[in-house]
Design a protein around this motif. Structure first.
Motif, PDB file in Angstrom:
ATOM      1  N   GLU A  80      11.742  -7.526  -3.596  1.00 18.70           N
ATOM      2  CA  GLU A  80      10.524  -8.012  -2.943  1.00 18.70           C
ATOM      3  C   GLU A  80       9.845  -9.171  -3.703  1.00 18.70           C
ATOM      4  O   GLU A  80       8.658  -9.402  -3.518  1.00 18.70           O
ATOM      5  CB  GLU A  80       9.522  -6.865  -2.778  1.00 18.70           C
ATOM      6  CG  GLU A  80       9.995  -5.775  -1.830  1.00 18.70           C
ATOM      7  CD  GLU A  80       8.855  -4.871  -1.393  1.00 18.70           C
ATOM      8  OE1 GLU A  80       8.494  -4.918  -0.221  1.00 18.70           O
ATOM      9  OE2 GLU A  80       8.338  -4.116  -2.241  1.00 18.70           O
ATOM     10  N   HIS A  99       1.906  -6.243  -6.770  1.00 17.47           N
ATOM     11  CA  HIS A  99       2.323  -5.528  -5.561  1.00 17.47           C
ATOM     12  C   HIS A  99       2.522  -4.063  -5.937  1.00 17.47           C
ATOM     13  O   HIS A  99       3.199  -3.763  -6.914  1.00 17.47           O
ATOM     14  CB  HIS A  99       3.613  -6.122  -5.001  1.00 17.47           C
ATOM     15  CG  HIS A  99       4.182  -5.303  -3.892  1.00 17.47           C
ATOM     16  ND1 HIS A  99       3.517  -5.128  -2.694  1.00 17.47           N
ATOM     17  CD2 HIS A  99       5.320  -4.565  -3.800  1.00 17.47           C
ATOM     18  CE1 HIS A  99       4.228  -4.333  -1.910  1.00 17.47           C
ATOM     19  NE2 HIS A  99       5.329  -3.976  -2.562  1.00 17.47           N
ATOM     20  N   HIS A 101       2.285   0.414  -4.550  1.00 18.23           N
ATOM     21  CA  HIS A 101       2.391   1.398  -3.467  1.00 18.23           C
ATOM     22  C   HIS A 101       1.509   2.612  -3.761  1.00 18.23           C
ATOM     23  O   HIS A 101       1.873   3.733  -3.404  1.00 18.23           O
ATOM     24  CB  HIS A 101       3.844   1.888  -3.316  1.00 18.23           C
ATOM     25  CG  HIS A 101       4.878   0.807  -3.246  1.00 18.23           C
ATOM     26  ND1 HIS A 101       6.145   0.945  -3.774  1.00 18.23           N
ATOM     27  CD2 HIS A 101       4.837  -0.435  -2.711  1.00 18.23           C
ATOM     28  CE1 HIS A 101       6.840  -0.168  -3.560  1.00 18.23           C
ATOM     29  NE2 HIS A 101       6.074  -1.020  -2.924  1.00 18.23           N
ATOM     30  N   HIS A 178       3.163   0.861   3.576  1.00 17.03           N
ATOM     31  CA  HIS A 178       3.913   0.318   2.446  1.00 17.03           C
ATOM     32  C   HIS A 178       3.071   0.321   1.165  1.00 17.03           C
ATOM     33  O   HIS A 178       3.457   0.936   0.174  1.00 17.03           O
ATOM     34  CB  HIS A 178       4.370  -1.101   2.820  1.00 17.03           C
ATOM     35  CG  HIS A 178       5.216  -1.780   1.793  1.00 17.03           C
ATOM     36  ND1 HIS A 178       5.990  -2.881   2.067  1.00 17.03           N
ATOM     37  CD2 HIS A 178       5.394  -1.548   0.470  1.00 17.03           C
ATOM     38  CE1 HIS A 178       6.610  -3.275   0.960  1.00 17.03           C
ATOM     39  NE2 HIS A 178       6.266  -2.478  -0.005  1.00 17.03           N
TER      40      HIS A 178
HETATM   41 ZN   LIG Z   1       6.832  -2.753  -1.952  1.00 19.39          ZN
END
Ligand SMILES: [Zn+2]
Length: 254
Positions: A80, A99, A101, A178
């Motif tokens: 990603e 980023h 989760h 996500h």
């Molecule tokens: Zn991710």
């Protein structure tokens, strides 16, 4: 410049481990920053590795233009990583990207629940809800939810466009089913924002349990958000120092 680069490698690996220590990232999730030697062209992000394990030697230099490694012999990167490259490409004032989760944040991306600053430490979130990136909207109902390429990354990055009254890129975009991605003008501020985004989510969740989901919650006003953000921005180093010390106390080498 080489000293600054070495220091940035150290801080980025430290940032990765601080976020793991705080449960913002687990085996997955990542943090990056621009390469101080070529901030318009390159960014720094670890190889494909759990964030808690990252040391300076794991950091790879990537191209902003296409998310490919500057050195073709570099180890494999995160699938990603286009999240990072496309945000740097589209938003010149962003110098660090996280980023993650975090399960505390996920609920706010899947239902129309307000996610605004509920206390001063999260004042950077502002007084309006962040955009929600829904991959199905742009790429249909049968993706694996991941940002797999620069087209996906560009779509996500476009949601960080500054709101009308601000010249600064949005700090946060929630990602349906996500997680979330956030931006900051510096690496230490990115760590600070990620930790307090998670804390804001936890407070809102506990508040919802206490009030039975009543809707008359008093969030910070826009004016309060602006003033608190200004006051707190000078204190970020203090938080960073204590988080780094906690790692040391838990036996991580610096
Ligand atoms: Zn991710």
């Amino acid at each position: 410049m080489q000293d600054e680069f070495t220091e940035r490698l150290r801080d980025l690996s430290l940032a990765s481990r601080i976020l793991a220590q705080h449960g913002v990232v687990d085996g997955f999730g990542h943090i990056s920053c621009r390469d101080p030697r070529a901030p318009d062209d390159h960014f720094l992000l670890s190889r494909n590795l759990a964030p808690a394990l990252v040391v300076p030697e794991d950091i790879v230099v990537w191209r902003i233009i296409d998310a490919q490694p500057v050195n073709p012999d570099s180890p494999r990167g995160f699938l990603e990583r286009s999240i990072h490259s496309e945000i740097y490409r589209q938003h010149k004032d962003v110098h660090a990207v996280v980023h993650f989760h975090s399960p505390d944040v996920i609920p706010f991306g899947v239902a129309p629940i307000p996610f605004k600053a509920i206390f001063h430490m999260a004042s950077f979130l502002g007084s309006s809800n962040p955009p929600i990136f829904d991959i199905a909207q742009d790429f249909g109902p049968s993706t694996d939810m991941l940002i797999r390429n620069t087209t996906h990354g560009a779509s996500l990055a476009s949601l960080f466009l500054p709101p009308e009254q601000s010249q600064l890129t949005r700090p946060l975009v929630l990602m349906r089913g996500h997680g979330a991605t956030l931006t900051a003008p510096s690496l230490k501020l990115a760590v600070f924002r990620a930790i307090y985004t998670q804390t804001n989510a936890r407070i809102l969740t506990s508040l919802s349990a206490l009030t039975g989901g009543q809707s008359n919650i008093k969030f910070l006003s826009q004016e309060e958000c602006q003033q608190a953000t200004e006051s707190i921005s000078g204190q970020v180093g203090r938080a960073w120092d204590v988080w780094a010390r906690e790692l040391e106390d838990n036996g991580h080498s610096m």
